[in-house]
Structure formats: structure tokens, C-alpha cells
Write a protein that holds these residues in place. Sequence first.
Motif, PDB file in Angstrom:
ATOM      1  N   TRP A 168      23.709 -14.558  16.456  1.00 23.99           N
ATOM      2  CA  TRP A 168      22.352 -14.416  15.917  1.00 23.99           C
ATOM      3  C   TRP A 168      21.680 -13.176  16.510  1.00 23.99           C
ATOM      4  CZ3 TRP A 168      18.894 -19.219  14.674  1.00 23.99           C
ATOM      5  CH2 TRP A 168      19.573 -20.055  13.766  1.00 23.99           C
ATOM      6  N   SER A 169      21.904 -12.943  17.794  1.00 19.84           N
ATOM      7  CA  SER A 169      21.288 -11.769  18.430  1.00 19.84           C
ATOM      8  C   SER A 169      21.846 -10.485  17.835  1.00 19.84           C
ATOM      9  CB  SER A 169      21.534 -11.782  19.948  1.00 19.84           C
ATOM     10  OG  SER A 169      20.818 -12.830  20.555  1.00 19.84           O
ATOM     11  N   GLN A 170      23.136 -10.488  17.469  1.00 17.13           N
ATOM     12  CA  GLN A 170      23.729  -9.296  16.839  1.00 17.13           C
ATOM     13  C   GLN A 170      23.035  -9.024  15.495  1.00 17.13           C
ATOM     14  OE1 GLN A 170      27.916 -10.755  16.977  1.00 17.13           O
ATOM     15  NE2 GLN A 170      28.392  -8.703  17.729  1.00 17.13           N
ATOM     16  N   VAL A 171      22.832 -10.093  14.719  1.00 18.16           N
ATOM     17  CA  VAL A 171      22.183  -9.927  13.414  1.00 18.16           C
ATOM     18  C   VAL A 171      20.744  -9.435  13.621  1.00 18.16           C
ATOM     19  CG1 VAL A 171      21.372 -11.150  11.343  1.00 18.16           C
ATOM     20  CG2 VAL A 171      23.627 -11.671  12.287  1.00 18.16           C
ATOM     21  N   ALA A 172      20.040 -10.026  14.582  1.00 24.62           N
ATOM     22  CA  ALA A 172      18.647  -9.625  14.858  1.00 24.62           C
ATOM     23  C   ALA A 172      18.594  -8.155  15.259  1.00 24.62           C
ATOM     24  CB  ALA A 172      18.057 -10.507  15.957  1.00 24.62           C
ATOM     25  N   GLN A 173      19.531  -7.728  16.084  1.00 25.90           N
ATOM     26  CA  GLN A 173      19.495  -6.328  16.534  1.00 25.90           C
ATOM     27  C   GLN A 173      19.864  -5.380  15.398  1.00 25.90           C
ATOM     28  OE1 GLN A 173      20.578  -3.374  18.242  1.00 25.90           O
ATOM     29  NE2 GLN A 173      22.424  -3.359  17.028  1.00 25.90           N
ATOM     30  N   GLU A 174      20.734  -5.811  14.471  1.00 28.65           N
ATOM     31  CA  GLU A 174      21.044  -4.951  13.316  1.00 28.65           C
ATOM     32  C   GLU A 174      19.798  -4.740  12.462  1.00 28.65           C
ATOM     33  OE1 GLU A 174      25.651  -6.352  12.486  1.00 28.65           O
ATOM     34  OE2 GLU A 174      24.102  -6.913  11.036  1.00 28.65           O
ATOM     35  N   LYS A 175      18.977  -5.800  12.357  1.00 33.15           N
ATOM     36  CA  LYS A 175      17.810  -5.729  11.467  1.00 33.15           C
ATOM     37  C   LYS A 175      16.641  -5.010  12.131  1.00 33.15           C
ATOM     38  CE  LYS A 175      19.448  -8.663   8.295  1.00 33.15           C
ATOM     39  NZ  LYS A 175      19.584  -8.406   6.871  1.00 33.15           N
ATOM     40  N   ILE A 176      16.425  -5.277  13.427  1.00 33.57           N
ATOM     41  CA  ILE A 176      15.223  -4.760  14.098  1.00 33.57           C
ATOM     42  C   ILE A 176      15.517  -3.451  14.831  1.00 33.57           C
ATOM     43  CG2 ILE A 176      13.426  -5.323  15.789  1.00 33.57           C
ATOM     44  CD1 ILE A 176      14.137  -8.314  15.287  1.00 33.57           C
ATOM     45  N   GLN A 177      16.750  -3.305  15.299  1.00 29.40           N
ATOM     46  CA  GLN A 177      17.196  -2.168  16.111  1.00 29.40           C
ATOM     47  C   GLN A 177      16.243  -1.942  17.282  1.00 29.40           C
ATOM     48  OE1 GLN A 177      17.874   0.666  12.991  1.00 29.40           O
ATOM     49  NE2 GLN A 177      19.785  -0.325  12.485  1.00 29.40           N
ATOM     50  N   SER A 178      15.908  -0.677  17.564  1.00 29.63           N
ATOM     51  CA  SER A 178      15.075  -0.465  18.757  1.00 29.63           C
ATOM     52  C   SER A 178      13.594  -0.372  18.408  1.00 29.63           C
ATOM     53  CB  SER A 178      15.529   0.797  19.489  1.00 29.63           C
ATOM     54  OG  SER A 178      15.475   1.871  18.594  1.00 29.63           O
ATOM     55  N   THR A 179      13.232  -0.768  17.166  1.00 33.40           N
ATOM     56  CA  THR A 179      11.817  -0.637  16.767  1.00 33.40           C
ATOM     57  C   THR A 179      10.973  -1.760  17.366  1.00 33.40           C
ATOM     58  OG1 THR A 179      12.057  -2.003  14.783  1.00 33.40           O
ATOM     59  CG2 THR A 179      12.514   0.354  14.535  1.00 33.40           C
ATOM     60  N   GLY A 180      11.595  -2.873  17.721  1.00 33.46           N
ATOM     61  CA  GLY A 180      10.846  -4.010  18.258  1.00 33.46           C
ATOM     62  C   GLY A 180      11.463  -4.480  19.559  1.00 33.46           C
ATOM     63  N   LYS A 181      11.105  -5.724  19.928  1.00 33.75           N
ATOM     64  CA  LYS A 181      11.646  -6.255  21.185  1.00 33.75           C
ATOM     65  C   LYS A 181      12.407  -7.552  20.899  1.00 33.75           C
ATOM     66  CE  LYS A 181       9.388  -6.059  25.317  1.00 33.75           C
ATOM     67  NZ  LYS A 181       8.306  -6.388  26.268  1.00 33.75           N
ATOM     68  N   ILE A 182      13.640  -7.636  21.406  1.00 32.94           N
ATOM     69  CA  ILE A 182      14.434  -8.863  21.218  1.00 32.94           C
ATOM     70  C   ILE A 182      14.773  -9.424  22.592  1.00 32.94           C
ATOM     71  CG2 ILE A 182      16.546  -9.878  20.262  1.00 32.94           C
ATOM     72  CD1 ILE A 182      16.724  -7.376  18.413  1.00 32.94           C
ATOM     73  N   ILE A 183      14.417 -10.687  22.788  1.00 32.93           N
ATOM     74  CA  ILE A 183      14.806 -11.371  24.022  1.00 32.93           C
ATOM     75  C   ILE A 183      15.638 -12.591  23.623  1.00 32.93           C
ATOM     76  CG2 ILE A 183      13.968 -12.646  26.054  1.00 32.93           C
ATOM     77  CD1 ILE A 183      11.565 -10.754  26.079  1.00 32.93           C
ATOM     78  N   SER A 184      16.763 -12.761  24.295  1.00 29.43           N
ATOM     79  CA  SER A 184      17.641 -13.900  24.016  1.00 29.43           C
ATOM     80  C   SER A 184      17.809 -14.709  25.289  1.00 29.43           C
ATOM     81  CB  SER A 184      19.012 -13.402  23.553  1.00 29.43           C
ATOM     82  OG  SER A 184      18.861 -12.601  22.413  1.00 29.43           O
ATOM     83  N   VAL A 185      17.914 -16.016  25.122  1.00 29.29           N
ATOM     84  CA  VAL A 185      18.053 -16.874  26.300  1.00 29.29           C
ATOM     85  C   VAL A 185      19.137 -17.924  26.063  1.00 29.29           C
ATOM     86  CG1 VAL A 185      16.062 -18.256  25.534  1.00 29.29           C
ATOM     87  CG2 VAL A 185      16.806 -18.432  27.880  1.00 29.29           C
ATOM     88  N   ASP A 186      19.966 -18.124  27.064  1.00 32.91           N
ATOM     89  CA  ASP A 186      20.974 -19.193  26.989  1.00 32.91           C
ATOM     90  C   ASP A 186      21.363 -19.620  28.407  1.00 32.91           C
ATOM     91  OD1 ASP A 186      23.057 -20.046  24.395  1.00 32.91           O
ATOM     92  OD2 ASP A 186      23.539 -20.751  26.424  1.00 32.91           O
TER      93      ASP A 186
END
Length: 206
Positions: free
Chosen positions: A62-80
Motif C-alpha cells: 500500500w505504501s508503494q502505491v501511495a508513494q507512486e501517486k503522491i511522490q514527494s509532493t506530500g508526506k507519507i508516514i507508514s506504521v507497522d
Amino acid sequence: MKKNKSSKNWIIKQHRDQYFKRSKILGYRSRSAFKLIELDKKFKFFKKKINLLDIGSSPGGWSQVAQEKIQSTGKIISVDIKDMEAIDNVHFINADFSKKETIQKISSLFEGKIDVIISDMAANTTGNKNLDCIRTNQLSLDVIKFSLKNLKNKGVLIVKLFMGEDFVEVKNFAKKKFKKVDFFKPKSSRDNSKETYIHCSTINSL
Ligand SMILES: C[S@@+](CC[C@H](N)C(=O)[O-])C[C@H]1O[C@@H](n2cnc3c(N)ncnc32)[C@H](O)[C@@H]1O
């Protein structure tokens, strides 16, 4: 009877293999990546410049898909609670989402409210299907409660839920707290799996 069971198993295996092969070809770490792609096709929540939190993110599809869509324009934090191999532009927190310190860390890293929260979190299986459903749905309820404090008013929440005995309790809670609540089971989710996804948007003001 036996024949029915084996043909059903064959269909399940074909379904699993189809998404497994596609994930290998496209370089996704999990078949779950396709569920998020389908969820976004349906609800269109990925936009550039958004803040996104991915809960229960390992191994990272899911994080890979999120980063493909948002790239470096936003902020992605993942937790596990399990470790996750690094992904460009994704800040990974290796921690238990149920712990207060984890919540504090997430809040301090976002410095404000979040646009989109996605959760595919599932409790470790015990072998008892009913118990597994309840444990995952309670985690999902925690995510919904967290989102009430940390999601922007018009933000979007996507959470995995199991159609178990406490499903209605979680559904009713979400319906009370959000203006718009929908359910969607992606095609890439196995037919025999009790999982579905709840999509919530616009927090009720009361
Ligand atoms: C179905 S997997 C997620 C798959 C992921 N969405 C992907 O695309 O690769 C569920 C994840 O929830 C995580 N999890 C379960 N309980 C957790 C908790 N209390 N805190 C954080 N993560 C948790 C598990 O470690 C597991 O990696």
C-alpha cells in the motif's frame, strides 16, 4: 461434494496466483497493492500534496502505491509492528499502533491534521476465525477513533473490516461519526475472505 470442494479450491488458487504474478511483474511487495488501487479507482482519494498515514503497512504494497501517486509532493508516514524495507519518500515507524507513544509520534511528525488515513491492519491469526475477526475489528475501531482526532474534517479514511459478529457495532459507530460511509470489497480480495473496506469521509461536527 468432494469435487465441488476441490474446484472451489482451484478457483481460489487461480485468483491468488493471478494477483501474485501481477504483483511480481509490477514490483509490488504484496498482492494487497491491487486492493488499494481498486479502492482509489472507486473513491478517488489520492491527490498530490496530501498528508497520508498508512497503518499496518508491512511489507509495504500500500505504501508503494501511495508513494507512486503522491511522490514527494506530500508526506507519507507508514506504521507497522513488523519491520518494513525502506521506500523513497515514505517515513516508516516500526511500532505498535495501539501504544500511546506511537500515536504521539505520528501526531508530532505530521504537525497538523491528516488528509487521508488508510489502514489494512490485521491482528495476527490465532486459528480461531471468530476471534481473529473480533481482534482485527477492534483494531479498526481504534483507527476510526484515532481518525476523529487526527483527520481533517473533510479528510478520507479507509479501513479494513471483517464481516464478523462485531461488524455492525463498528459500522454503526462510523455512521454516527462520519457524514458519508460506504463499503467496498475489491475484486482482488478473495471471495472466501470475510474482509471488506469501509470508506468514511467528512467528520460530523457533533
Ligand atoms: C494485511 S497486512 C498489511 C499489508 C499491507 N497493506 C501491504 O500492502 O503490504 C497487516 C499488517 O498489520 C500489522 N499490524 C497488526 N497489528 C498491528 C499493530 N498493533 N500495530 C501496527 N501494525 C499492526 C501486521 O504486522 C501486518 O503487517
